[in-house]
Design an enzyme around this catalytic site. Structure first.
Site, PDB file in Angstrom:
ATOM      1  N   GLN A  93      89.160  39.174 -17.575  1.00 51.32           N
ATOM      2  CA  GLN A  93      87.969  38.365 -17.285  1.00 51.32           C
ATOM      3  C   GLN A  93      87.245  37.911 -18.550  1.00 51.32           C
ATOM      4  O   GLN A  93      86.224  37.242 -18.479  1.00 51.32           O
ATOM      5  CB  GLN A  93      87.027  39.102 -16.339  1.00 51.32           C
ATOM      6  CG  GLN A  93      86.296  40.295 -16.935  1.00 51.32           C
ATOM      7  CD  GLN A  93      85.549  41.063 -15.870  1.00 51.32           C
ATOM      8  OE1 GLN A  93      86.119  41.705 -15.003  1.00 51.32           O
ATOM      9  NE2 GLN A  93      84.223  40.989 -15.900  1.00 51.32           N
ATOM     10  N   HIS A 141      73.441  49.939 -13.263  1.00 53.59           N
ATOM     11  CA  HIS A 141      74.636  50.530 -12.650  1.00 53.59           C
ATOM     12  C   HIS A 141      74.264  51.746 -11.801  1.00 53.59           C
ATOM     13  O   HIS A 141      74.786  51.934 -10.703  1.00 53.59           O
ATOM     14  CB  HIS A 141      75.620  51.003 -13.731  1.00 53.59           C
ATOM     15  CG  HIS A 141      76.149  49.922 -14.622  1.00 53.59           C
ATOM     16  ND1 HIS A 141      75.825  49.834 -15.954  1.00 53.59           N
ATOM     17  CD2 HIS A 141      77.003  48.894 -14.384  1.00 53.59           C
ATOM     18  CE1 HIS A 141      76.466  48.810 -16.504  1.00 53.59           C
ATOM     19  NE2 HIS A 141      77.177  48.212 -15.569  1.00 53.59           N
ATOM     20  N   LYS A 157      72.407  40.797  -9.982  1.00 54.13           N
ATOM     21  CA  LYS A 157      72.242  40.184 -11.311  1.00 54.13           C
ATOM     22  C   LYS A 157      73.402  39.225 -11.604  1.00 54.13           C
ATOM     23  O   LYS A 157      73.197  38.171 -12.177  1.00 54.13           O
ATOM     24  CB  LYS A 157      72.207  41.275 -12.368  1.00 54.13           C
ATOM     25  CG  LYS A 157      71.780  40.770 -13.696  1.00 54.13           C
ATOM     26  CD  LYS A 157      72.426  41.530 -14.799  1.00 54.13           C
ATOM     27  CE  LYS A 157      72.965  40.572 -15.799  1.00 54.13           C
ATOM     28  NZ  LYS A 157      74.078  41.125 -16.534  1.00 54.13           N
ATOM     29  N   GLY A 201      76.038  44.118  -8.021  1.00 55.30           N
ATOM     30  CA  GLY A 201      74.675  43.802  -8.451  1.00 55.30           C
ATOM     31  C   GLY A 201      74.353  42.334  -8.238  1.00 55.30           C
ATOM     32  O   GLY A 201      75.180  41.461  -8.502  1.00 55.30           O
ATOM     33  N   GLU A 247      70.646  51.748 -16.245  1.00 54.83           N
ATOM     34  CA  GLU A 247      69.952  52.032 -14.989  1.00 54.83           C
ATOM     35  C   GLU A 247      70.361  51.066 -13.869  1.00 54.83           C
ATOM     36  O   GLU A 247      70.328  51.432 -12.693  1.00 54.83           O
ATOM     37  CB  GLU A 247      68.434  51.995 -15.250  1.00 54.83           C
ATOM     38  CG  GLU A 247      67.565  52.554 -14.152  1.00 54.83           C
ATOM     39  CD  GLU A 247      67.941  53.961 -13.693  1.00 54.83           C
ATOM     40  OE1 GLU A 247      67.919  54.189 -12.467  1.00 54.83           O
ATOM     41  OE2 GLU A 247      68.258  54.816 -14.553  1.00 54.83           O
ATOM     42  N   LEU A 266      77.164  52.224 -19.192  1.00 59.95           N
ATOM     43  CA  LEU A 266      76.288  52.260 -18.020  1.00 59.95           C
ATOM     44  C   LEU A 266      74.818  52.256 -18.416  1.00 59.95           C
ATOM     45  O   LEU A 266      74.425  52.770 -19.461  1.00 59.95           O
ATOM     46  CB  LEU A 266      76.602  53.498 -17.181  1.00 59.95           C
ATOM     47  CG  LEU A 266      78.037  53.584 -16.659  1.00 59.95           C
ATOM     48  CD1 LEU A 266      78.207  54.833 -15.784  1.00 59.95           C
ATOM     49  CD2 LEU A 266      78.431  52.339 -15.864  1.00 59.95           C
ATOM     50  N   GLY A 323      81.622  50.124 -17.405  1.00 55.89           N
ATOM     51  CA  GLY A 323      81.097  51.173 -18.278  1.00 55.89           C
ATOM     52  C   GLY A 323      79.915  50.686 -19.096  1.00 55.89           C
ATOM     53  O   GLY A 323      79.281  49.687 -18.747  1.00 55.89           O
TER      54      GLY A 323
HETATM   55  P1  AMP Z   1      79.382  45.345 -15.324  1.00 50.23           P
HETATM   56  O1  AMP Z   1      79.589  46.734 -15.819  1.00 50.23           O
HETATM   57  O2  AMP Z   1      78.509  44.515 -16.188  1.00 50.23           O
HETATM   58  O3  AMP Z   1      80.674  44.665 -14.924  1.00 50.23           O
HETATM   59  O4  AMP Z   1      78.553  45.490 -13.970  1.00 50.23           O
HETATM   60  C1  AMP Z   1      79.016  46.329 -12.942  1.00 50.23           C
HETATM   61  C2  AMP Z   1      78.144  46.111 -11.728  1.00 50.23           C
HETATM   62  O5  AMP Z   1      76.788  46.416 -12.053  1.00 50.23           O
HETATM   63  C3  AMP Z   1      78.159  44.653 -11.239  1.00 50.23           C
HETATM   64  O6  AMP Z   1      78.165  44.640  -9.816  1.00 50.23           O
HETATM   65  C4  AMP Z   1      76.859  44.119 -11.793  1.00 50.23           C
HETATM   66  O7  AMP Z   1      76.338  43.045 -11.045  1.00 50.23           O
HETATM   67  C5  AMP Z   1      75.968  45.333 -11.685  1.00 50.23           C
HETATM   68  N1  AMP Z   1      74.813  45.234 -12.589  1.00 50.23           N
HETATM   69  C6  AMP Z   1      74.844  44.943 -13.915  1.00 50.23           C
HETATM   70  N2  AMP Z   1      73.580  44.879 -14.407  1.00 50.23           N
HETATM   71  C7  AMP Z   1      72.738  45.112 -13.362  1.00 50.23           C
HETATM   72  C8  AMP Z   1      71.317  45.176 -13.226  1.00 50.23           C
HETATM   73  N3  AMP Z   1      70.493  44.968 -14.254  1.00 50.23           N
HETATM   74  N4  AMP Z   1      70.802  45.447 -12.009  1.00 50.23           N
HETATM   75  C9  AMP Z   1      71.636  45.657 -10.949  1.00 50.23           C
HETATM   76  N5  AMP Z   1      72.987  45.624 -11.015  1.00 50.23           N
HETATM   77  C10 AMP Z   1      73.537  45.353 -12.205  1.00 50.23           C
END
Ligand code: AMP
Length: 293
Positions: free
Chosen positions: A58, A35, A146, A144, A33, A31, A29
């Protein structure tokens, strides 16, 4: 866009299992751009289920689990124009119904980098991703680039536990100054926000050096570390070969260059995934040819 909350609600996904692959995009969440780009990438393959779950296992002791931004109404408003088939929003008790349950032990790619600085982090990541894969049973899951080490650790689990899902890694979405988008960027204000750009600047410096012919890992890491001097604390500047996760003395082949640093209250990570040859350097996906879906 259906909102699914319980395990029972997930039966609604059976209507979506058809000719096109069912796609899962796991998120915590808050969220942004980045995501949304994963959701768009997934939609190329088939109907998309977005999960929103701030996974307690985690986060380490003293990390930001309690403070992690949660705003479901805002997240749903951002998703609505993309019209994912469903959004799965479980409670902690739905994902962890009993104490002391089975967890997933990560493989080699959890060694070093974030695995060293965040003990237990990847156990939590793999355990929740395994549960989400078991609950949603997607054909494809999008992650991602990232979070490169996370993506590789998950790919290792899928390979070694022979899980029937295809993984896709999507490129990192960045702010205008190069800062990789992150839910944690909202912790950054004023001068810290400006200095946060040093992670992307450090990686750009490395890319420039390698494009200019530098192949000595220590020289590239030294240059990266110098640019990261704007951060409050450098956690790591690391180089790993993608094929065997070794630390190469000379740069050659598919390579991950990853950095982590603390700026103000935020712990930030970023990376470059490179194909390095004698002739030059080009960015590449983490997994396969990057077009698995
Ligand atoms: P998170 O909500 O941080 O656990 O991220 C959920 C998914 O979004 C994971 O697969 C991340 O690698 C991806 N993600 C987070 N930030 C970015 C970004 N700036 N560009 C691309 N994917 C991202």
């Amino acid at each position: 866009m259906r909102i699914l909350r319980s395990r029972g609600d997930l039966a609604a996904l059976d209507e979506l299992r058809g000719e096109r692959p069912l796609v899962l995009v796991p998120t915590m969440g808050a969220l942004h751009e980045g995501h949304l780009s994963l959701v768009r990438r997934g939609a190329v393959a088939g109907p998309v289920v977005v999960s929103i779950f701030v996974n307690p296992t985690q986060f380490g002791p003293g990390e930001d689990y309690a403070a992690y931004p949660r705003d479901l109404d805002r997240d749903l408003a951002l998703l609505a124009p993309l019209a994912p088939a469903a959004v799965f929003v479980p409670e902690v008790a739905t994902m962890y119904p009993r104490a002391g349950g089975v967890t997933v032990h990560p493989g080699r790619r959890a060694e070093g980098l974030c695995g060293a600085g965040r003990p237990g982090h990847f156990v939590g990541v793999l355990t929740v991703v395994a549960k989400l894969l078991g609950l949603v049973r997607p054909d494809v899951a999008v992650f991602g680039r990232k979070d490169a080490q996370q993506c590789l650790v998950i790919a290792e689990m899928v390979r070694d536990l022979m899980l029937p899902v295809r993984l896709v890694d999507a490129p990192t979405v960045r702010e205008a100054d190069g800062l990789a988008m992150s839910s944690r960027n909202r912790y950054l204000e004023g001068d810290a926000r400006r200095r946060a750009g040093c992670l992307a600047r450090a990686l750009a410096r490395a890319h420039g050096l390698i494009a200019g012919g530098e192949r000595d890992t220590a020289a590239v890491v030294a240059a990266v570390t110098q640019v990261l001097g704007e951060a409050d604390r450098v956690e790591y500047a690391a180089v790993r070969r993608l094929d065997d996760w070794s630390e190469p003395a000379r740069l050659d082949g598919p390579t991950l260059l990853a950095v982590a640093a603390r700026v103000g209250p935020a712990r930030l990570i970023d990376n470059l995934v490179l194909d390095i040859t004698g002739a030059g350097v080009a960015e590449r996906p983490l997994l396969g040819a990057g077009d698995e879906a």
